[in-house]
Design an enzyme around this catalytic site. Structure first.
Site, PDB file in Angstrom:
ATOM      1  N   ASP A 104       0.810  -1.228   0.000  1.00  0.00           N
ATOM      2  CA  ASP A 104       0.000   0.000   0.000  1.00  0.00           C
ATOM      3  C   ASP A 104       0.836   1.269   0.000  1.00  0.00           C
ATOM      4  O   ASP A 104       0.349   2.338  -0.369  1.00  0.00           O
ATOM      5  CB  ASP A 104      -0.921   0.019   1.224  1.00  0.00           C
ATOM      6  CG  ASP A 104      -1.868  -1.172   1.264  1.00  0.00           C
ATOM      7  OD1 ASP A 104      -2.193  -1.692   0.185  1.00  0.00           O
ATOM      8  OD2 ASP A 104      -2.264  -1.574   2.371  1.00  0.00           O
ATOM      9  N   ARG A 163      -0.580  -8.681  -4.884  1.00  0.00           N
ATOM     10  CA  ARG A 163       0.361  -9.083  -3.840  1.00  0.00           C
ATOM     11  C   ARG A 163       1.107 -10.359  -4.209  1.00  0.00           C
ATOM     12  O   ARG A 163       1.928 -10.840  -3.429  1.00  0.00           O
ATOM     13  CB  ARG A 163      -0.391  -9.313  -2.519  1.00  0.00           C
ATOM     14  CG  ARG A 163      -0.738  -8.007  -1.904  1.00  0.00           C
ATOM     15  CD  ARG A 163      -1.078  -7.969  -0.458  1.00  0.00           C
ATOM     16  NE  ARG A 163      -1.277  -9.139   0.322  1.00  0.00           N
ATOM     17  CZ  ARG A 163      -2.138  -9.177   1.350  1.00  0.00           C
ATOM     18  NH1 ARG A 163      -2.888  -8.132   1.616  1.00  0.00           N
ATOM     19  NH2 ARG A 163      -2.242 -10.246   2.083  1.00  0.00           N
TER      20      ARG A 163
END
Length: 752
Positions: A166, A269
């Site tokens: 993030d 991810r």
């Protein structure tokens, strides 16, 4: 500068134990960080322990806490996720859970923890450190440990590394995993673009990032998105109509146009970490070990971070508190303040996006009546087109008329010059190579004709995007000003070359894409040896006389050696490397990797090194060789190169606007710039983008070998050797020192 070897001895880890854990969500590059902590820890003489399954493993103890060996982190550099596991842990949030964790650590003599995770994981680690002495007192009172053990392990030292895609943690420009996530996003965007164009469809993509808009914002910059929605810049009332007006056609309910929604989810991810994340994680892992060794009982828990191109250490709780302040500002709808609190990297990205996102109509534009020419010079480098697009659109927004010069200085003197408009550069961001065309021709022999073309087209400023030839060309143009008044205009160069050999800049557009090409190829080559007998691969990289690609590519790919021109070597060094690999191959290591820069030695060629290793390794390993060649220059640019090219070209064009106003002579009705600071190179220097007069860079340049006399990345070579199990001294004189986040931001913002 302190004596390096002496300094390392003072930081000896003998008798110390380090625990390393990954906590919270996984992120690509975590394994590279774990590998670096383990190997650097062992290198300085410490014992290093894996703590499996994050804090849960620390609470449960037993086989979850195991001593790591050198070989236990082999072959994990290129693996995504975290091989030691990660888990959310309710037990650790309770006092009883932390008490059990303290007992498990004391029983193994662990008083140094390296925690790789997000803000929640790092906050938990700091609380654990603050409670440590009280926890030990409880363990003594309950008879679970002795008074002597409590005194021996009286202080717990914590160093954090932020692992999160993030990029929402204040104090660092980039967190481990962010660049890899951007790779996944851009791969999907590039694939979607083809079908969008085929069917005249509009695609809406949802990316991850929780409450932070970094991934969406940088992805929008990297792919030239038409619209971006992020928490830090919520749309104003009536945004739907504005968006539809901008895109002409978009959503079904408004316009009946075919629209598709794609939610990328956890693919962001997953996958192998990018070259950037491997290098970042390796540098941070080594820095974390050094910080632990230097820590004293009064040292606050710190987080190792990246600022520009430099490692820094910041008090962990200062960063956590700043991160919490961001969320508070957003909850209270103080969005401008939230953006500033996010840090300079986020703020610069947002400002650049705003510059490029809105195509102003003629009545909105300032009318400067200045003509600015843009050209590419030298070999093609991925990201050049993103830089041209950014320069053109920012220039038009500033009110200038932009001219594109095809084929570099050769096209310039031939008159291959035409006006380029906003729509002409649409879709350029993701294109590899140079759409303008680029050649290595230098201007000196054609100065008269170039000056004539400058006069014909009334060119008032030049933006040159390219490599070493662009640098030489700017020097030649400046030298010719005394004979040609037409050349007395502001000129700025933006470095773009895979070799990363331009004086005045730590980084060049295109180098990151080349590093990823090298890393991906090395991964595949090593994988090809799976299940076979022991094998060593000799890989030749590009770079001319500059060893950047070989060295940094070697660090990212886990190479055993990298031969470069800047670090002379002889037959004894080659023999020593062979013997070193032979010893490693006799244990559990199955594959070796050796990189060689193309011009590192006239006589020790790739064939020579291949034959030497083949002969000396007989009976232990066999050899293969591979010359990567021009594949390092090709392909779509990486997200880093797209973003870097976009931001640096925008900044260069803003500098041009400023200089045009400064050097405009109203009485004569023309621009006249003849000072040293009117011909500059814009480069990344440690923490900031800096404009430097090219004439002042001459003393920093080795013109014969086309490299800077001093190169920052040479400091990474000992790190690469240490992680490959060589005994070498490591220069810690430039390692991060503990700084405060507010002072750091003030210093860096003023430098930009």
């Amino acid at each position: 500068m302190p004596d390096t070897k002496k300094f390392i001895e003072n930081l000896s880890g003998a008798g110390k134990s380090i625990g390393v854990l990954t906590s919270g969500g996984d992120a690509q590059g975590m394994n590279a960080a774990v590998r670096a902590v383990v190997r650097m820890g062992i290198y300085v003489g410490a014992k290093v322990y894996f703590v499996h399954e994050g804090y849960q493993g620390m609470v449960d103890g037993g086989d979850n806490i195991k001593e790591a060996s050198w070989e236990s982190v082999s072959s994990m550099l290129q693996v995504g996720g975290t091989v030691i596991g990660s888990a959310r842990c309710k037990d650790f949030r309770a006092h009883e859970g932390r008490l059990r964790a303290a007992l498990n650590l004391v029983q193994r003599g662990i008083t140094n923890l390296c925690v790789i995770g997000g803000d929640g994981s790092l906050t938990g680690a700091n609380l654990f450190r603050e409670e440590w002495s009280g926890l030990l007192d409880e363990l003594v009172q309950s008879g679970q440990i002795s008074e002597e053990a409590a005194q021996t392990h009286s202080a717990l030292h914590i160093v954090g590394m932020v692992g999160s895609i993030d990029n929402d943690f204040c104090g660092t420009d980039m967190t481990i995993g962010t660049d890899s996530a951007l790779h996944r996003i851009i791969e999907v965007v590039d694939a979607i673009m083809t079908t969008a164009q085929s069917h005249q469809r509009t695609f809406v993509l949802e990316v991850m990032g929780r409450h932070c808009g970094y991934l969406a914002l940088v992805s929008a910059l990297a792919c030239g998105a038409d619209w971006v929605l992020i928490p830090e810049m919520p749309p104003k009332d009536g945004w739907e109509e504005q968006m539809c007006h901008k895109l002409s056609e978009l959503v079904v309910r408004c316009l009946g146009f075919d629209t598709r929604v794609t939610i990328l989810g956890h693919v962001q991810r997953g996958g192998t970490p990018s070259a950037f994340d491997r290098i970042l994680a390796s540098r941070m892992g080594v820095e974390a070990v050094l910080a632990l060794l230097e820590a004293s009982p009064g040292t606050p828990a710190c987080v190792v971070s990246l600022c520009g191109n430099q490692a820094v250490r910041l008090p962990l709780m200062e960063c956590v508190q700043m991160t919490q302040e961001v969320q508070k500002a957003m909850d209270e709808k103080r969005f401008e303040e939230a953006v500033k609190l996010r840090g300079r990297s986020f703020e610069n990205n947002l400002n650049t996006y705003k510059l490029l996102s809105h195509h102003k109509i003629d009545t909105e534009l300032p009318h400067s009546s200045f003509n600015v020419a843009v050209l590419n010079v030298g070999a093609p480098a991925a990201g050049m087109n993103a830089a041209v697009r950014s320069a053109v659109r920012v220039g038009i927004t500033e009110g200038h008329t932009l001219f594109a010069v095809n084929d570099g200085f050769e096209g310039f003197y031939k008159g291959q010059i035409k006006e380029i408009k906003w729509g002409d550069v649409g879709g350029w961001t993701g294109q590899g190579g140079s759409l303008l065309g680029t050649k290595r021709t230098l201007p000196a022999k054609h100065i008269d004709k170039i000056a004539e073309q400058m006069k014909i087209h009334n060119i008032n400023a030049l933006l040159v995007i390219g490599g070493f030839e662009a640098y030489l060309g700017l020097l030649e143009l400046q030298a010719a000003r005394s004979k040609h008044a037409e050349l007395c205009v502001p000129m700025v160069m933006v470095p773009a070359t895979v070799s990363n050999n331009i004086p005045g800049s730590d980084l060049s557009i295109g180098a990151d894409t080349a590093l990823n090409a090298i890393t991906d190829t090395c991964d595949r080559i090593k994988q090809s040896a799976s299940g076979t007998k022991r094998r060593v691969f000799i890989i030749e990289t590009m770079g001319g006389y500059c060893g950047y690609l070989a060295t940094v590519g070697g660090l990212a790919a886990g190479a055993d050696a990298a031969y470069i021109y800047e670090e002379p070597f002889d037959i004894r060094d080659l023999q020593s490397n062979v013997e070193h690999l032979t010893e490693k191959m006799k244990t559990s290591i199955q594959r070796g990797l050796v990189l060689r820069n193309e011009n590192c030695s006239e006589n020790y060629t790739t064939d020579f090194i291949y034959q030497l290793y083949s002969e000396e390794g007989k009976g232990v390993f066999d050899c293969r060789k591979n010359v990567l060649g021009h594949m390092q220059q090709g392909g779509a640019p990486s997200p880093f190169d797209r973003n870097f090219g976009t931001k640096i070209a925008a900044k260069a064009m803003q500098w041009i606007s400023k200089k045009l106003k400064e050097f405009y002579r109203e009485g004569k009705g023309r621009v006249f710039a003849n000072s040293e600071d009117s011909a500059c190179l814009l480069g990344m220097r440690r923490r900031a983008l800096v404009f430097q007069p090219v004439i002042q860079l001459k003393d920093e340049t080795d013109f014969v070998h086309r490299i800077p006399k001093e190169q920052w990345w040479l400091r990474l070579r000992p790190l690469m050797k240490i992680l490959a199990k060589y005994k070498t001294s490591y220069d810690v004189s430039d390692s991060g020192q503990l700084e405060h986040i507010v002072r750091l931001r003030t210093k860096d913002i003023s430098a930009i």
